[in-house]
Write a protein that holds these residues in place. Structure first.
Motif, PDB file in Angstrom:
ATOM      1  N   GLY A   1      50.580  37.366  37.277  1.00 36.46           N
ATOM      2  CA  GLY A   1      49.639  38.001  36.361  1.00 36.46           C
ATOM      3  C   GLY A   1      48.196  37.593  36.652  1.00 36.46           C
ATOM      4  O   GLY A   1      47.296  38.445  36.714  1.00 36.46           O
ATOM      5  N   ALA A   2      47.985  36.294  36.869  1.00 41.99           N
ATOM      6  CA  ALA A   2      46.619  35.795  37.103  1.00 41.99           C
ATOM      7  C   ALA A   2      46.070  36.315  38.434  1.00 41.99           C
ATOM      8  O   ALA A   2      44.886  36.677  38.534  1.00 41.99           O
TER       9      ALA A   2
ATOM     10  N   ARG B   1      47.024  39.095  39.969  1.00 43.42           N
ATOM     11  CA  ARG B   1      46.801  40.546  39.832  1.00 43.42           C
ATOM     12  C   ARG B   1      45.495  40.820  39.112  1.00 43.42           C
ATOM     13  O   ARG B   1      44.802  41.775  39.429  1.00 43.42           O
ATOM     14  N   LYS B   2      45.148  39.967  38.129  1.00 33.14           N
ATOM     15  CA  LYS B   2      43.872  40.119  37.416  1.00 33.14           C
ATOM     16  C   LYS B   2      42.697  39.909  38.354  1.00 33.14           C
ATOM     17  O   LYS B   2      41.610  40.424  38.122  1.00 33.14           O
ATOM     18  N   ARG B   3      42.918  39.125  39.395  1.00 36.69           N
ATOM     19  CA  ARG B   3      41.855  38.913  40.393  1.00 36.69           C
ATOM     20  C   ARG B   3      41.933  39.977  41.491  1.00 36.69           C
ATOM     21  O   ARG B   3      41.400  39.793  42.591  1.00 36.69           O
ATOM     22  N   ASP B   4      42.641  41.063  41.210  1.00 37.12           N
ATOM     23  CA  ASP B   4      42.738  42.194  42.132  1.00 37.12           C
ATOM     24  C   ASP B   4      43.422  41.858  43.442  1.00 37.12           C
ATOM     25  O   ASP B   4      43.112  42.433  44.483  1.00 37.12           O
TER      26      ASP B   4
ATOM     27  N   HIS C   1      56.421  42.364  35.387  1.00 37.08           N
ATOM     28  CA  HIS C   1      55.704  42.895  36.553  1.00 37.08           C
ATOM     29  C   HIS C   1      56.510  43.944  37.315  1.00 37.08           C
ATOM     30  O   HIS C   1      56.083  44.404  38.374  1.00 37.08           O
TER      31      HIS C   1
ATOM     32  N   ASP D   1      54.736  47.169  38.150  1.00 40.33           N
ATOM     33  CA  ASP D   1      53.412  47.029  38.759  1.00 40.33           C
ATOM     34  C   ASP D   1      53.533  47.285  40.266  1.00 40.33           C
ATOM     35  O   ASP D   1      54.236  46.565  40.968  1.00 40.33           O
TER      36      ASP D   1
ATOM     37  N   GLU E   1      45.071  29.660  34.864  1.00 44.33           N
ATOM     38  CA  GLU E   1      43.836  29.969  35.605  1.00 44.33           C
ATOM     39  C   GLU E   1      43.378  28.755  36.409  1.00 44.33           C
ATOM     40  O   GLU E   1      42.971  28.880  37.570  1.00 44.33           O
TER      41      GLU E   1
END
Lengths: 136, 323
Positions: free
Chosen positions: B69-70, B72-75, B104, B107, B237
């Motif tokens: 998740g983390a 993916r949030k950072r692309d 996920h 995704d 994070e």
């Protein structure tokens, strides 16, 4: 080297009954298969994607909540739409006899209703596998 | 079935079906898979490979899910290889790591694959290296490798990953003492997961002392010690930051080239060993002398070393084994 049969065992919808799938997963493992278990409350989309990422030969769907007529065929359709229509899709759980033929018409290969001996499922898959239907 | 070439081309265009099939073929030691890998291998070597290891029940899968998740949030796109043990009795396996990762499943930027060890003993599966190369060549930015639950000595992940995260949990007591000589030595980043449980502070003190008293080379990476509660997403994070700090250190010092060279050597030699022993064993089984030697060992007419040397002599002298 013989290929190892891979089976996804998935619980669809709002249904927290895990004993059946747990017993089945162990029976399949003891028969030498690799069983991927994806947990509770799966949507048909999640199941289809998981089956593809895991490249399983067989998708075993479990439902004890009465939503099988809606969810099971959706998985079959999604797999076909994603190019993975060759996977064997079987189902089990609380499924009335009158639904069985309707589900088979919609692409389910076999339905195992309550009280099925896990050895019968193993035998069914072994036979299917030995007949070469599972060749890639 | 598609040809190996067509499968490889599709995988390079990030076709999930094709990539998943190649991993399967490789895991089954199918020659089509090996041929597909030959096409993919030149395109691999770009992904950041992150290993996550630790004892059973440490929360590795939950932590990996949060890491997905983390990232993916950072692309960043993420490929995951989650390893569980194969039963030595039946050859079957129950692979349940992805239960924790199913959020996920829909995704497109995350590809999760469960693998059974299939007899491999080092904490990875028989073809984790190959599968990692496939995901790498498919263009996934990060390849996350979750080992089986390990004890002291299952360290193969270190040979594969750029960064190794070692997950500990409070409450193992002397387990930590036992781990000191093994996996705790190889962590680039140490995580105390479930750090809201009693004993977390004591564990942190122990790990801190261990890391501080470790001999430290000038300019070398100093392992980080972090706390997480993966279930609640706490500290994730910071964990990602810690891993990327290690990666930057590798890149800044040129150490990443050495990691790549070491990985190539390790897996080249491993595959070579497998191939050599498979060939010699096939010869031994097909040769009457092999059965006679085995009988000699069983009857104690010859010791195992002498029998092995005799078999190798026969193998080398046999014109059919020369290519």
């Amino acid at each position: 080297m013989p290929r190892t049969l891979r089976v996804l065992v998935a619980k669809l919808g709002l249904d927290a009954h895990t004993i059946g799938v747990t017993v089945l997963a162990r029976a399949l493992r003891d028969a030498g298969m690799e069983v991927i278990y994806s947990g509770l409350r799966q949507t048909p989309e999640m199941v289809a994607n998981t089956a593809i990422q895991e490249d399983v030969d067989v998708v075993g769907l479990s439902s004890l909540s009465g939503a099988h007529m809606k969810h099971f065929p959706q998985v079959v359709e999604l797999l076909a739409a994603k190019g993975a229509g060759e996977k064997l899709v079987i189902g089990g759980g609380v499924i009335p006899d009158e639904d069985v033929s309707a589900l088979k018409e919609k692409g389910m290969a076999e339905i195992f209703t309550m009280g099925t001996d896990t050895r019968d499922v193993v035998k069914y898959l072994d036979t299917w596998w030995a007949d070469g239907d599972g060749a890639p | 079935m598609k040809s190996a070439r067509a499968l490889a081309d599709a995988a390079l265009a990030r076709d999930i079906l094709a990539g998943a099939r190649i991993i399967r073929l490789l895991d089954d030691r199918d020659e089509h898979g090996i041929e597909a890998l030959a096409h993919l291998y030149p395109s691999s070597g770009r992904a950041y490979v992150l290993g996550v290891t630790g004892p059973p029940g440490a929360g590795k899968s939950t932590l990996v899910s949060k890491l997905i998740g983390a990232l993916r949030k950072r692309d960043l796109t993420v490929g995951v290889l989650a390893i569980d043990p194969t039963s030595p009795f039946s050859g079957g396996a129950i692979l349940g790591d992805r239960v924790r990762m199913q959020e996920h499943a829909t995704d497109e930027g995350a590809f999760i694959r469960s693998m059974a060890t299939r007899g491999q003993l080092g904490g990875l599966s028989r073809s984790t290296f190959e599968a990692s190369a496939v995901l790498d060549a498919m263009g996934f930015d990060v390849v996350l490798v979750e080992t089986v639950g390990v004890g002291q000595d299952e360290l193969d992940v270190v040979e594969l990953a750029h960064t190794t995260v070692v997950v500990s949990v409070p409450g193992l007591g002397d387990g930590i003492q036992a781990m000191k000589a093994g996996i705790l030595e190889v962590g680039d980043v140490h995580v105390i997961n479930k750090s809201d449980l009693p004993g977390a502070d004591e564990l942190e003190r122990q790990l801190h002392v261990m890391l501080e008293t470790e001999a430290h080379r000038e300019g070398a990476w100093k392992p980080r010690l972090l706390r997480t509660v993966a279930e609640k997403g706490e500290g994730v994070e910071e964990l990602v930051d810690g891993c990327f700090a290690h990666r930057e250190h590798l890149q800044a010092t040129g150490e990443d080239e050495r990691v790549a060279a070491r990985r190539a050597e390790h897996f080249f030699l491993e595959i070579l060993r497998d191939e050599v022993s498979a060939r010699i064993l096939a010869f031994a089984r097909g040769d009457a002398a092999g059965a006679a030697l085995l009988e000699d060992v069983r009857a104690r007419r010859r010791d195992p070393y002498a029998a092995a040397a005799a078999l190798l002599d026969a193998f080398e002298a046999n014109p059919q084994t020369k290519r």
